[in-house]
Structure formats: structure tokens, C-alpha cells
Write an enzyme that holds these catalytic residues in place. Structure first.
Site, PDB file in Angstrom:
ATOM      1  N   ASP A  71       0.829  -1.205   0.000  1.00 22.00           N
ATOM      2  CA  ASP A  71       0.000   0.000   0.000  1.00 22.00           C
ATOM      3  C   ASP A  71       0.866   1.258   0.000  1.00 22.00           C
ATOM      4  O   ASP A  71       1.956   1.258   0.571  1.00 22.00           O
ATOM      5  CB  ASP A  71      -0.910  -0.025   1.237  1.00 22.00           C
ATOM      6  CG  ASP A  71      -2.032   0.988   1.137  1.00 22.00           C
ATOM      7  OD1 ASP A  71      -2.309   1.479   0.025  1.00 22.00           O
ATOM      8  OD2 ASP A  71      -2.646   1.299   2.183  1.00 22.00           O
ATOM      9  N   ASN A  96     -10.669  -2.741  -6.018  1.00 27.36           N
ATOM     10  CA  ASN A  96      -9.887  -1.871  -6.912  1.00 27.36           C
ATOM     11  C   ASN A  96     -10.543  -1.658  -8.283  1.00 27.36           C
ATOM     12  O   ASN A  96     -10.207  -0.707  -8.994  1.00 27.36           O
ATOM     13  CB  ASN A  96      -8.463  -2.423  -7.124  1.00 27.36           C
ATOM     14  CG  ASN A  96      -7.562  -2.250  -5.915  1.00 27.36           C
ATOM     15  OD1 ASN A  96      -6.588  -2.977  -5.756  1.00 27.36           O
ATOM     16  ND2 ASN A  96      -7.865  -1.292  -5.045  1.00 27.36           N
TER      17      ASN A  96
HETATM   18  C1  FPP Z   1      -1.637   0.290  -3.372  1.00 27.96           C
HETATM   19  O1  FPP Z   1      -1.284   1.607  -3.581  1.00 27.96           O
HETATM   20  C2  FPP Z   1      -1.257  -0.577  -4.440  1.00 27.96           C
HETATM   21  C3  FPP Z   1      -2.113  -1.157  -5.335  1.00 27.96           C
HETATM   22  C4  FPP Z   1      -3.552  -0.945  -5.385  1.00 27.96           C
HETATM   23  C5  FPP Z   1      -1.679  -2.059  -6.345  1.00 27.96           C
HETATM   24  C6  FPP Z   1      -0.379  -2.752  -6.107  1.00 27.96           C
HETATM   25  C7  FPP Z   1       0.368  -2.667  -7.361  1.00 27.96           C
HETATM   26  C8  FPP Z   1       1.714  -2.620  -7.462  1.00 27.96           C
HETATM   27  C9  FPP Z   1       2.610  -2.744  -6.312  1.00 27.96           C
HETATM   28  C10 FPP Z   1       2.375  -2.426  -8.753  1.00 27.96           C
HETATM   29  C11 FPP Z   1       2.247  -3.501  -9.745  1.00 27.96           C
HETATM   30  C12 FPP Z   1       2.153  -4.868  -9.218  1.00 27.96           C
HETATM   31  C13 FPP Z   1       2.707  -5.931  -9.811  1.00 27.96           C
HETATM   32  C14 FPP Z   1       2.514  -7.273  -9.268  1.00 27.96           C
HETATM   33  C15 FPP Z   1       3.538  -5.779 -10.991  1.00 27.96           C
HETATM   34  P1  FPP Z   1      -2.430   2.685  -3.606  1.00 27.96           P
HETATM   35  O2  FPP Z   1      -2.655   3.043  -5.028  1.00 27.96           O
HETATM   36  O3  FPP Z   1      -3.637   2.183  -2.892  1.00 27.96           O
HETATM   37  O4  FPP Z   1      -1.744   3.841  -2.817  1.00 27.96           O
HETATM   38  P2  FPP Z   1      -2.463   4.939  -1.926  1.00 27.96           P
HETATM   39  O5  FPP Z   1      -3.203   4.239  -0.824  1.00 27.96           O
HETATM   40  O6  FPP Z   1      -1.308   5.760  -1.411  1.00 27.96           O
HETATM   41  O7  FPP Z   1      -3.360   5.724  -2.828  1.00 27.96           O
END
Ligand code: FPP
Length: 248
Positions: free
Chosen positions: A25, A73
Site C-alpha cells: 500500500d 480496486n
Molecule cells: C496500493 O497503492 C497498491 C495497489 C492498489 C496495487 C499494487 C500494485 C503494485 C505494487 C504495482 C504492480 C504490481 C505488480 C505485481 C507488478 P495505492 O494506489 O492504494 O496507494 P495509496 O493508498 O497511497 O493511494
């Protein structure tokens, strides 16, 4: 005798978690802090994914489960969903040989069928290529939600009961867990969440019943191998009682 690596990092290989699960996250906040768009955060997050996989393999951790895309998501803006899907496809395409060379088996937990067809095809190629690997399992949780997983299991069990293939009195915890995406795998020993949020966000709700929890304040793109190793050291100091009293 401990190998050099474990001595150097002060880790007891006999006390490592067999299964680590991570809620990655903070990509968006990381990008915002840098005055960049969220995509930039996800791209940097993908690099952290690569590093964590490498570290787990190096330390001989047998299962790594990463929460890459939740059922919730899907309600993010279409542009961000599309970008995440493209990034995922690119990641699988570029990493599959490396995963295979390291004897890592790729597995998807979640509603794979909801993903775009080109992503499914890329995943299926990598899953097929790595299917006989035995050193480690990499579970990518994609369109995953624990409530969906439990609902799906209940539905399947109900169908089988209706068809007379099982009796309600046969249903126990072991049987229920066989209907999950994680069937046949041990539960996570350690659950890590980055970015300081104190939530489990519909991730592996059944499987984390006795997992050790570790919340890191670090935003996922800044999460490093060193911090991961520190968390593993902390894990080794914990007393895991599984609800029992330890006899001395
Ligand atoms: C959370 O950050 C992350 C995600 C929803 C997706 C996870 C994806 C990755 C780590 C990148 C790609 C993955 C792979 C396996 C190649 P957020 O967007 O919720 O961050 P925030 O809470 O700060 O808005």
C-alpha cells in the site's frame, strides 16, 4: 551450520516464516509526495515487487503472496485500472523467464477470469512455464477479495451437498479451506502491510487467523530489502502461541 548470508544478516534460517503475505500500500501517496501521477507510484511499486521476490527466494521463503489488485480496486477510475493491468502484463512478460530460472512457480489467487483477456493470456503463459518449479510459490492476488473467496467456497460446498457428494456433517475447517484459492497451501505466518494503515482490507481473512501482523509506516515504493529483513528479525523474536499456553 548457518550459511554466510544468514550469519551476515543475523537471521536464523530455521525460524523464517514459510509463507509471507503482503498488502502493498502507498503507491499513490508516494507519487503525490513527489508531485507525480499515481501511475509513477505503481511503476516504482513494481520495482519493489521485484526486489521482495528476489529476497524471499534468496532466503528460501517458500511462499510469497502479494495483494496486487483487490475486488474493490475495480471501482478506481478506469484510467488507473487500465494502467495497473498494463503494468501487470508488462511485469509478467518481463519477469517470467527470471521467475522460471529461479525455480519460482507463479500462481494467481482471485477472479482471474475478470481480468482483461491479454492479461489472462500473459499470466497463463507464465503459469504454464513455471508450473513444475519447486523452490518457491509466488501467489499474485488479482481481483481478489476474501469475502468473495469465502462466498465462492460456500456456494461450491452447497452444490456438492445438493448433489449428494458430501454431507453437512463432513464439513470441517480443513475441508472448507480446500475450496479456497489457497487450497493446499499453509496459512501465512507473517502478514505485512505498508503505508501505516491498520486494516486488513478483505485480504485472506480466513488464512490470517494466526498470522503475525506487521504494519510498516513506509510507503510501498520505498520499502527495501533491509526493512524486510528487519521485519523478519522482529518476527523471529515473537512468541507464537496459536491461542495456547506455552509450557516451559
Ligand atoms: C496500493 O497503492 C497498491 C495497489 C492498489 C496495487 C499494487 C500494485 C503494485 C505494487 C504495482 C504492480 C504490481 C505488480 C505485481 C507488478 P495505492 O494506489 O492504494 O496507494 P495509496 O493508498 O497511497 O493511494
Amino acid at each position: 551450520m548457518k550459511s554466510n548470508l544468514f550469519t551476515k544478516i543475523n537471521i536464523d534460517p530455521a525460524k523464517l516464516p514459510g509463507h509471507v503475505a503482503i498488502i502493498m500500500d502507498g503507491n499513490g501517496r508516494w507519487a503525490k509526495k513527489k508531485l507525480r501521477n499515481r501511475v509513477f507510484g505503481h511503476e516504482k511499486g513494481a520495482e519493489t515487487v521485484r526486489e521482495v521476490i528476489t529476497t524471499c527466494r534468496e532466503l528460501k521463503i517458500k511462499i510469497l503472496t502479494l495483494y496486487a489488485f483487490s475486488t474493490e480496486n475495480w471501482s478506481r477510475p478506469e484510467k488507473e485500472v487500465n494502467t495497473l493491468m498494463k503494468l501487470l502484463k508488462k511485469f509478467i512478460r518481463s519477469e517470467k523467464d527470471e521467475l522460471h530460472n529461479k525455480s519460482i512457480k507463479l500462481n494467481v489467487i482471485g477472479q482471474k477470469e475478470r481480468l482483461p483477456i491479454d492479461v489472462i493470456e500473459e499470466l497463463d503463459l507464465a503459469i504454464e512455464q513455471t508450473k513444475d518449479n519447486t523452490a518457491m510459490v509466488l501467489n499474485l492476488a488479482l481481483s481478489y477479495g476474501a469475502r468473495e473467496e469465502i462466498t465462492r467456497a460456500v456456494r461450491k460446498i452447497a452444490y456438492e451437498a445438493k448433489q449428494g457428494k458430501l454431507f453437512p456433517e463432513d464439513i470441517d475447517e480443513e475441508m472448507v479451506s480446500k475450496y479456497f484459492y489457497t487450497a493446499g497451501m499453509p496459512d501465512p505466518d507473517l502478514l505485512i502491510r505498508t503505508s501505516g494503515e491498520m486494516r486488513v482490507s478483505n485480504f485472506l481473512l480466513w488464512q490470517i487467523a494466526y498470522s503475525e501482523l506487521f504494519i510498516s509506516e513506509t510507503l510501498w515504493p520505498d520499502f527495501t530489502r533491509d526493512e524486510f529483513i528487519n521485519i523478519l528479525r522482529d518476527y523471529q523474536k515473537r512468541d507464537r502461541r496459536f491461542g495456547k499456553v506455552l509450557c516451559s
